[in-house]
Design a protein around this motif. Structure first.
Motif, short mmCIF file in Angstrom:
data_model
loop_
_atom_site.label_atom_id
_atom_site.label_comp_id
_atom_site.label_asym_id
_atom_site.label_seq_id
_atom_site.Cartn_x
_atom_site.Cartn_y
_atom_site.Cartn_z
N SER A 72 0.73 -1.25 0.03
CA SER A 72 -0.08 0.13 -0.06
C SER A 72 0.89 1.33 -0.09
O SER A 72 2.01 1.24 -0.33
CB SER A 72 -0.92 -0.15 1.27
N SER A 73 0.06 2.52 0.19
CA SER A 73 1.08 3.58 0.22
C SER A 73 0.36 4.63 1.23
O SER A 73 -0.57 4.45 1.61
CB SER A 73 1.00 4.32 -1.36
N LEU A 74 0.97 5.68 1.37
CA LEU A 74 0.89 6.75 2.03
C LEU A 74 0.82 8.23 1.52
O LEU A 74 1.81 8.42 0.85
CB LEU A 74 1.84 6.79 3.36
N GLY A 75 -0.04 9.25 2.18
CA GLY A 75 0.05 10.63 1.67
C GLY A 75 1.02 11.46 2.52
O GLY A 75 1.47 10.93 3.59
N ALA A 76 1.19 12.52 2.39
CA ALA A 76 2.07 13.27 3.11
C ALA A 76 1.69 15.07 3.19
O ALA A 76 0.87 15.48 1.89
CB ALA A 76 3.65 13.17 2.56
N ILE A 77 2.01 15.65 3.82
CA ILE A 77 1.69 17.19 3.94
C ILE A 77 3.02 17.80 3.94
O ILE A 77 3.89 17.46 4.77
CB ILE A 77 0.71 17.61 5.04
N ILE A 78 3.01 18.80 3.01
CA ILE A 78 4.46 19.47 3.11
C ILE A 78 4.28 20.63 3.24
O ILE A 78 3.22 21.43 2.70
CB ILE A 78 4.93 19.29 1.49
N GLU A 79 5.18 21.45 4.12
CA GLU A 79 5.20 23.00 4.28
C GLU A 79 5.97 23.59 3.72
O GLU A 79 7.34 23.40 3.55
CB GLU A 79 5.22 23.31 5.84
N SER A 130 -0.82 28.68 -5.79
CA SER A 130 -1.77 27.65 -5.95
C SER A 130 -1.84 26.98 -7.05
O SER A 130 -1.98 25.55 -7.17
CB SER A 130 -3.27 28.20 -5.45
N LYS A 131 -2.10 27.58 -8.08
CA LYS A 131 -1.89 27.12 -9.60
C LYS A 131 -0.89 26.33 -9.65
O LYS A 131 -0.69 24.95 -10.17
CB LYS A 131 -2.14 28.00 -10.39
N ALA A 132 0.28 26.72 -9.53
CA ALA A 132 1.51 26.25 -9.57
C ALA A 132 1.79 24.86 -8.95
O ALA A 132 2.26 23.63 -9.30
CB ALA A 132 2.87 27.01 -9.50
N ILE A 133 1.43 24.95 -7.66
CA ILE A 133 1.59 23.84 -6.73
C ILE A 133 0.66 22.60 -7.02
O ILE A 133 0.79 21.37 -7.08
CB ILE A 133 1.38 24.17 -5.16
N MET A 134 -0.67 22.96 -7.56
CA MET A 134 -1.66 22.12 -7.86
C MET A 134 -1.30 21.49 -9.08
O MET A 134 -1.86 20.29 -9.39
CB MET A 134 -3.06 22.73 -7.89
N SER A 135 -0.40 21.93 -9.82
CA SER A 135 -0.13 21.31 -11.11
C SER A 135 0.97 20.22 -11.02
O SER A 135 1.44 19.45 -11.97
CB SER A 135 0.78 22.51 -12.05
N ILE A 136 1.56 20.05 -9.76
CA ILE A 136 2.32 18.90 -9.42
C ILE A 136 1.61 17.72 -9.28
O ILE A 136 0.29 17.74 -8.71
CB ILE A 136 3.21 19.47 -8.06
N ASN A 137 2.01 16.56 -9.96
CA ASN A 137 1.21 15.21 -9.82
C ASN A 137 1.02 14.93 -8.48
O ASN A 137 1.88 14.81 -7.52
CB ASN A 137 2.09 14.11 -10.44
N ALA A 138 -0.28 14.50 -8.13
CA ALA A 138 -0.72 13.82 -7.02
C ALA A 138 -1.07 14.88 -6.03
O ALA A 138 -1.58 14.50 -4.82
CB ALA A 138 0.07 12.89 -6.33
N VAL A 139 -0.96 16.07 -5.99
CA VAL A 139 -1.33 17.34 -5.20
C VAL A 139 -2.71 17.41 -5.15
O VAL A 139 -3.32 17.54 -6.16
CB VAL A 139 -0.47 18.51 -5.36
N LYS A 140 -3.38 17.32 -4.04
CA LYS A 140 -4.92 17.41 -3.88
C LYS A 140 -5.32 18.61 -3.08
O LYS A 140 -6.58 18.85 -3.01
CB LYS A 140 -5.49 16.10 -3.33
N GLY A 141 -4.56 19.49 -2.58
CA GLY A 141 -4.92 20.51 -1.53
C GLY A 141 -4.07 21.41 -1.26
O GLY A 141 -2.37 21.11 -1.17
#
Length: 229
Positions: free
Chosen positions: A78-85, A108-119
């Motif tokens: 399986s796999s896990l998510g992560a929060i990055i500051e 926000s637009k730039a960060i949300m364009s990264i694969n797998a970023v959801k918020g």
């Protein structure tokens, strides 16, 4: 996710350009603050430690917990998510626009364009719902010819424009869907089926997203400072 390698390479060039455009060097610092349900237990960062561990953790005390957590999920397939500051220090005041190219909306637009970023959230983010309008405001005072903010709930961006405080935002990277365990799906003929992904897969891709987020932040700041000038 290999697409992000070019972002990191170009982001390094953006950083060089960025610091040719400003008088005081802008510093973008980023770290993983949560993996799965396990979060760091302190707001105090050891910036020197972030790049000395494979988790990009700002705190040493969480390392063993994260190691055991990721190992157990890898063994389960399986796999896990992560929060990055991300924290941006020394950003000039007045960067960004009040409507169409807000600093926070461009980030926000730039960060949300990264694969797998959801918020993504800035400053106190969703926790602001727990405050009233008086306490949620970043109040100011003037002393010794210097403007002082009493808080940074807005994350260094007011009305879409940099305030001179540290720009602070967090983003979440979901658990990758390419895992070794079987999952339910359907075929092209709309028949129920099972699928699993064979091969080598990182059990927590969020860790790898740290330098990507730094690169995208450098892009946005360089763009908006060029526009400002």
């Amino acid at each position: 996710a290999r697409e992000t390698a070019m972002r990191v390479a170009a982001g390094a060039l953006a950083e060089i350009l960025l610091n040719k455009l400003v008088k005081k060097k802008i510093k973008v610092v980023s770290a993983v603050i949560q993996i799965g349900e396990e979060k760091i237990n302190s707001d105090k960062w050891s910036e020197s430690f972030i790049n000395k561990n494979s988790f990009f953790s700002p705190n040493k005390s969480i390392i063993n917990t994260w190691e055991n957590l990721i190992l157990s999920h890898r063994k389960k397939g399986s796999s896990l998510g992560a929060i990055i500051e991300v924290r941006v220090k020394n950003c000039p005041v007045g960067i960004g626009e009040p409507i169409y190219q807000k600093l926070d909306s461009e980030l926000s637009k730039a960060i949300m364009s990264i694969n797998a970023v959801k918020g993504i959230e800035f400053g106190s983010g969703f926790n602001l719902v727990e405050l009233d309008g008086t306490n949620a405001s970043d109040q100011m005072s003037y002393k010794n010819k210097k403007i002082n903010f009493h808080s940074n709930h807005a994350g260094g961006v007011l009305g879409g424009i940099s305030s001179g405080q540290d720009i602070i935002f967090k983003y979440i990277v979901k658990p990758t869907s390419s895992v070794l365990s079987e999952k339910k799906t359907i075929t092209k003929k709309m028949k129920n089926s099972l699928i699993k992904t064979i091969g080598r897969h990182d059990p927590c891709v969020g860790i790898r997203a740290v330098p990507v987020g730094i690169a995208m932040t450098n892009f946005v700041l360089a763009d908006l400072i060029l526009i400002n000038q």
